[in-house]
Structure formats: structure tokens, C-alpha cells
Scaffold this active site. Structure first.
Site, PDB file in Angstrom:
ATOM      1  N   GLU A 132       0.913   3.858   1.849  1.00  0.00           N
ATOM      2  CA  GLU A 132       1.391   4.245   3.170  1.00  0.00           C
ATOM      3  C   GLU A 132       2.565   3.388   3.623  1.00  0.00           C
ATOM      4  OE1 GLU A 132      -1.724   3.460   2.196  1.00  0.00           O
ATOM      5  OE2 GLU A 132      -3.206   4.243   3.616  1.00  0.00           O
ATOM      6  N   CYS A 149      -2.452  -0.263   7.519  1.00  0.00           N
ATOM      7  CA  CYS A 149      -1.622   0.939   7.433  1.00  0.00           C
ATOM      8  C   CYS A 149      -1.713   1.770   8.713  1.00  0.00           C
ATOM      9  CB  CYS A 149      -2.011   1.753   6.212  1.00  0.00           C
ATOM     10  SG  CYS A 149      -1.640   0.870   4.670  1.00  0.00           S
ATOM     11  N   CYS A 175      -6.222   2.086   5.755  1.00  0.00           N
ATOM     12  CA  CYS A 175      -6.867   0.860   6.214  1.00  0.00           C
ATOM     13  C   CYS A 175      -6.303   0.475   7.579  1.00  0.00           C
ATOM     14  CB  CYS A 175      -6.640  -0.255   5.191  1.00  0.00           C
ATOM     15  SG  CYS A 175      -4.924  -0.847   5.132  1.00  0.00           S
ATOM     16  N   HIS A 226       0.845  -1.187   0.000  1.00  0.00           N
ATOM     17  CA  HIS A 226       0.000   0.000   0.000  1.00  0.00           C
ATOM     18  C   HIS A 226       0.887   1.245   0.000  1.00  0.00           C
ATOM     19  CE1 HIS A 226      -3.869  -1.942   1.843  1.00  0.00           C
ATOM     20  NE2 HIS A 226      -3.317  -2.697   0.904  1.00  0.00           N
TER      21      HIS A 226
END
Length: 148
Positions: A58, A89, A86, A56
Site C-alpha cells: 500500500e 497503511c 495494517c 508495504h
């Protein structure tokens, strides 16, 4: 040098990362990590390209920032991300002990806030920065996906 409104400036930098994800056919989420008004980590979603569910924006930006400072703790850093993080993260942000998390658009389905306070107790949260631009990018992506 960032303008007087650093949240807007750095969110626009995160949006530039999200555009890279969009161009690669990834969900268009981008992130930057900032320390003393300088970007020290960048990332955009690469889960398809890397075949890695943890890739992801992040996570990639946090890893880049930790490598830059040579420390897993990013206590004086701010994460800017186009979409509400999410749970995964948010957990990584907790362990990094970020000073702040700033996100653009809310993510009502999988955003961390629907699960309670998952960030470090000292971490500040600001939302809604460039929210419409961030949300429009996501709507565009999913609209294109539905047409395929």
C-alpha cells in the site's frame, strides 16, 4: 479498459502485484491505486528486498500514485489491496484522503479495523472483493514457510 465490475478487475491487478511479491519470497500482498478507471500506482510487499519495514504494498502504491499526480492528496483515488491494510497503511491512507479503500481478504490479527475507524471520514470501505483468491495466496505462502 476495465470490465463492468471494476472492483473485480482492479483487485485482479492487485493480485498480480501480490504474485510478484510471492515470487520474490515476500509476503504476497499487492496494491494498486486507481484514478478515473486508470491505475496510477502499483506496489507489492518489498520489506525483505528493501530491508525496510515500511515497504508495504500500500505504501509503495500510494507513493507511486502521489508522484504520478504531483500531490500528496489522492482524494479522487481508490486503493485496491489484496489484504486488509495494517494500522500504518491505514494511517497513510487517512493522510492521502482516499476516496475509497477496497480490500480482498480480512486480516484479523493486524488489520486496521480491529483498532477502530482509522481511515479519513470520507473514505468508503469495501471488503471481500476476490477474497478467496487473496486469502488462498496468503495461506499458500505461509504453508510454504512452515515447510522450510
Amino acid at each position: 479498459m476495465p470490465p463492468a465490475e471494476p472492483d473485480d478487475y482492479f483487485m485482479l491487478q492487485a493480485l498480480a502485484e501480490a504474485q510478484k511479491a510471492l515470487a520474490a519470497g515476500e509476503i504476497p500482498i499487492g496494491a494498486v491505486v486507481v484514478f478515473e478507471k486508470q491505475i496510477i500506482g502499483r506496489g507489492h510487499n518489498q520489506t525483505e528486498q528493501l530491508r525496510d519495514v515500511t515497504a508495504h504494498a500500500e505504501m509503495l502504491a500510494l507513493t507511486a500514485a502521489a508522484n504520478y499526480v504531483g500531490n500528496k492528496y489522492l482524494t479522487d483515488c481508490t486503493l485496491y489491496v489484496t489484504i486488509e491494510p495494517c494500522v500504518m497503511c491505514a494511517g497513510a491512507s487517512y493522510w492521502a484522503q482516499l476516496k475509497a479503500v477496497v480490500f480482498g481478504a480480512e486480516e484479523p490479527k493486524v488489520g486496521f479495523r480491529r483498532h477502530g475507524q482509522l481511515l479519513h471520514p470520507r473514505t468508503q470501505v469495501r471488503s471481500g472483493v476476490q477474497a478467496e483468491q487473496c486469502a488462498t495466496l496468503m495461506r499458500t505462502f505461509f504453508s510454504l514457510k512452515r515447510k522450510q
